[in-house]
Design a protein around this motif. Structure first.
Motif, mmCIF file in Angstrom:
data_model
loop_
_atom_site.group_PDB
_atom_site.id
_atom_site.type_symbol
_atom_site.label_atom_id
_atom_site.label_comp_id
_atom_site.label_asym_id
_atom_site.label_seq_id
_atom_site.Cartn_x
_atom_site.Cartn_y
_atom_site.Cartn_z
ATOM 1 N N UNK A 37 29.626 80.926 33.111
ATOM 2 C CA UNK A 37 28.207 80.772 32.775
ATOM 3 C C UNK A 37 27.965 81.121 31.315
ATOM 4 N N UNK A 38 28.623 82.179 30.826
ATOM 5 C CA UNK A 38 28.439 82.586 29.440
ATOM 6 C C UNK A 38 28.957 81.539 28.465
ATOM 7 N N UNK A 39 29.884 80.709 28.924
ATOM 8 C CA UNK A 39 30.430 79.643 28.092
ATOM 9 C C UNK A 39 29.599 78.365 28.167
ATOM 10 N N UNK A 40 28.598 78.373 29.024
ATOM 11 C CA UNK A 40 27.704 77.226 29.089
ATOM 12 C C UNK A 40 27.716 76.464 30.391
ATOM 13 N N UNK A 41 28.484 76.899 31.385
ATOM 14 C CA UNK A 41 28.538 76.173 32.651
ATOM 15 C C UNK A 41 27.200 76.237 33.380
ATOM 16 N N UNK A 42 26.770 75.094 33.924
ATOM 17 C CA UNK A 42 25.502 75.012 34.642
ATOM 18 C C UNK A 42 25.684 75.017 36.162
ATOM 19 N N UNK A 43 26.935 74.982 36.618
ATOM 20 C CA UNK A 43 27.217 74.956 38.052
ATOM 21 C C UNK A 43 27.381 76.374 38.587
ATOM 22 N N UNK A 44 27.514 76.469 39.905
ATOM 23 C CA UNK A 44 27.872 77.733 40.553
ATOM 24 C C UNK A 44 29.315 77.636 41.040
ATOM 25 N N UNK A 45 29.879 78.777 41.425
ATOM 26 C CA UNK A 45 31.232 78.781 41.983
ATOM 27 C C UNK A 45 31.293 77.938 43.257
#
Length: 714
Positions: A37-45
């Motif tokens: 998330x901190x790297x920019x991911x918009x998905x969840x695990x």
């Protein structure tokens, strides 16, 4: 505290600074998800891995046991690398219909070509079964007893774990035997070739550019999964229908920029990130140089013939690429390990590991680890080196010997199980060898044999070389073998294998070529393999203890990932350039301009199709270009290895943006030591894939069945 901080730094720096690591997708919740998330991911695990709902994992099958692929349409359209489908493209090629040179495009589903023995395997679910596998193991004394118990427990778990009738249970070990995971899988066996660009696109740069950046290779091919009417796995049948996937990737036209989040899903083959310093030093100084020399000799011979004869080029294209791939990788790996002082870094880590063990009161358990490692690696070196020479010369690079090895197995079957088993194996061998001889040329193989048998006989540890190969004129020996042995032709082998078992065995043992492989094989079995296996068992036990210590003594923040073992993994990172050496910076994206810059008319590696040149000159890129240019490849910080070939490169929202196919040469040592400053994976930009399918091949029907999305940037 100083020592603790140092351990955190040594273990966590490669993981956090550039997102190195190969993570089990079912275990991403928590710290991994937070970092993504901190790297920019918009998905969840859960978007990445979910058992109860469709997720990304459902679109990423293992491709034919060695590569990765991804489903990119609701009709089971499958994307993977050109080099992953190379063997199938080659098998459908003839001089009159040369799909390697000209490419292949099925314009209808009826034109899609079946591939016997090809399969893709999906992961249904992953479960931790460590407690079941290790039950009753700790009370046992010897390493042999422990391994037998573990194997029995694995067999029991595999047999009893819940699954559907068409599914399989597979248990794999992680963290050197400190964890075990169950993978429930389903395998589809009707996979048909749909499309492949010509090698001048799909293999552009060939061996010169292999493992190199900047790269301009459209390394992709297309297949389709077929299933029965119930969408279940089935052998090839004209009645089968296109597979309906649980999930398929939307394909992004949004492009990439430096710093963008990237997720790579796949089946990385093997890494050895936690080897002790002594093992890495042995690889760098002893083992890699020997294997490099052997393959270098084989490649020079094959290349000379392939450049002069089109038929030989077709016959040896796939074999040559396979041999060259790891030859060049080992060269880069050795150079990278030296450049990054990997051995010294590991020795420093080991020193601090021992201090932490002492501080934790664990000296009795871990205090002698590295002395024991030194002892056993010194003992195993001549056996390991002899094993490498035997495998590289006899089983991988000299076809007469490789075929002879299969005939030797026939003799062993007769001795162990009698005439009926011999006859069954003989019939299977004769049948399967027809394909082998289709791509065999005895003149090429003779020259390879001459080079490699001399290396084996003079440079392999002499105590493990058969007497019949010592102190010979190897040119004369080669001439004698290839003029007298019946193994040099399919007709000759079939003649060798005619008759009752005893007659066949007698005939085999009078064959000049067979005599050599039998002598090599029996020397290996009697003098090398038993001691090698014995020492390896001890090293494995030490490695398991070492891994346990790393997990136990490391702070939680260190986040230790398990070595790759061909199971499904996730690696995340960013699009990013790098500095390979002083005053040189590589940008992270290449364009079609670079293809034209490298163009050499008629060249084996750098020729360019005229139609691609015309599209370039007209700047006819359709909806796939960007600011008047056509993106081709890009690099990222994702931690990949062999097996990740064909892996999907996914953006922050789960859309397909590229296709992983290689690593940069300076960072190939990432299988052993991941250095964030120079380790980069190489990906084909998905827009170049679409451009080739649409504008070059004119196969709009494939574009129409995909879901194209245009991701808007902030």
């Amino acid at each position: 505290m100083k020592l603790l901080r140092l351990l955190v730094l040594l273990l966590a720096l490669p993981v956090t600074a550039q997102q190195g690591g190969m993570w089990i997708p079912s275990l991403l919740k928590g710290m991994n998800q937070k970092e993504m998330k901190s790297l920019g991911m918009k998905m969840s695990a859960s978007d990445i891995y979910d058992v109860n709902n469709s997720s990304l994992k459902d679109a990423v099958p293992h491709f034919n046991g060695g590569c990765t692929s991804e489903v990119i349409s609701p009709q089971g359209l499958l994307l993977t690398n050109h080099h992953c489908g190379y063997g199938e493209i080659q098998s459908h090629s003839t001089v009159d219909h040369d799909y390697l040179t000209d490419g292949f495009w099925a314009m209808t589903m009826e034109e899609e070509l079946p591939n016997p023995d090809m399969e893709v395997t999906f992961i249904v679910r992953i479960e931790d079964v460590t407690n079941q596998v290790l039950e009753g193991v700790s009370t046992l004394g010897s390493e042999e007893e422990k391994q037998k118990k573990i194997e029995a427990n694995i067999a029991n778990v595999s047999k009893t774990a819940k699954k559907e009738a068409h599914q399989e249970n597979r248990v794999r070990t992680f963290y050197e035997g400190n964890q075990y995971m169950l993978f429930v899988t389903e395998t589809y066996k009707d996979v048909r070739l749909v499309g492949a660009p010509p090698s001048s696109i799909g293999k552009f740069g060939s061996d010169t550019d292999n493992w190199v950046w900047p790269r301009h290779t459209g390394d992709f091919s297309l297949f389709r999964i077929y299933a029965n009417k119930d969408n279940l796995p089935a052998e090839y049948s004209e009645d089968n229908v296109p597979y309906t996937p649980k999930h398929f990737f939307p394909v992004s036209l949004g492009g990439i920029e430096e710093g963008d989040f990237t997720l790579v899903f796949g089946y990385p083959g093997r890494t050895q990130e936690y080897l002790p310093a002594v093992a890495v030093e042995q690889i760098v100084e002893v083992l890699n140089p020997a294997k490099i020399e052997i393959r270098d000799a084989a490649l020079k011979v094959a290349d000379g013939f392939m450049r002069k004869d089109k038929q030989i080029k077709i016959q040896y294209a796939s074999k040559y690429a396979s041999i060259a791939n790891y030859w060049k990788k080992w060269i880069g790996e050795t150079q990278g390990l030296k450049k990054t002082n990997a051995v010294a870094v590991k020795r420093a880590f080991e020193k601090d590991f021992l201090k932490l063990a002492q501080k934790a009161g664990k000296t009795e358990e871990y205090g002698n680890l590295f002395k024991e490692f030194d002892k056993y690696y010194a003992e195993i070196e001549p056996y390991q080196l002899s094993r490498d020479y035997f495998i590289e010369v006899a089983l991988r690079n000299t076809e007469l010997l490789t075929i002879g090895y299969r005939l030797y197995q026939l003799e062993r079957v007769f001795e162990a199980r009698g005439e009926q088993s011999f006859n069954d194996r003989r019939n299977n061998t004769v049948s399967s060898l027809s394909g082998t001889y289709k791509n065999y040329n005895s003149t090429v193989d003779e020259k390879i044999f001459e080079q490699l048998i001399a290396l084996y006989a003079t440079k392999s540890p002499q105590q493990f070389v058969p007497d019949m190969l010592k102190n010979k004129d190897y040119a004369a020996l080669t001439t004698a073998v290839y003029s007298q042995s019946q193994i040099t032709s399919y007709a000759g082998v079939k003649a060798l294998l005619e008759g009752d078992a005893k007659t066949v065995i007698e005939r085999l043992n009078n064959d000049k070529g067979y005599q050599i492989i039998k002598a090599m094989m029996e020397t290996y079995i009697q003098k090398v393999a038993p001691k090698y296996d014995e020492i390896t068992l001890q090293i494995d036990a030490l490695q398991r203890t070492y891994m346990k210590g790393i997990l136990e003594l490391s702070p939680k923040e260190a986040r230790i990932f398990p070595d790759a073992n061909s199971t499904m993994r996730v690696t995340y990172g960013q699009v990013k350039g790098y500095e390979p050496r002083d005053a040189v910076y590589y940008k992270p994206v290449t364009y079609l301009d670079g293809v034209i810059e490298k163009y050499v008319p008629g060249d084996y590696e750098f020729d360019v199709p005229q139609k691609l040149i015309d599209l370039y000159n007209k700047k006819d890129y359709g909806i796939y270009g960007e600011n008047g240019k056509m993106p081709v490849c890009f690099i990222g910080t994702n931690h990949t290895t062999g097996g990740n070939s064909g892996s999907p490169a996914i953006d922050a929202k789960g859309n397909l943006i590229g296709l992983n196919f290689d690593r940069v040469w300076e960072g190939t040592m990432s299988d052993i030591y991941y250095d964030p400053s120079i380790c980069r994976n190489i990906m084909v930009d998905i827009r170049y894939v679409l451009f080739v399918i649409d504008k070059y091949a004119g196969n709009k029907r494939l574009i129409d069945e995909m879901k194209l999305v245009n991701v808007k940037r902030k």
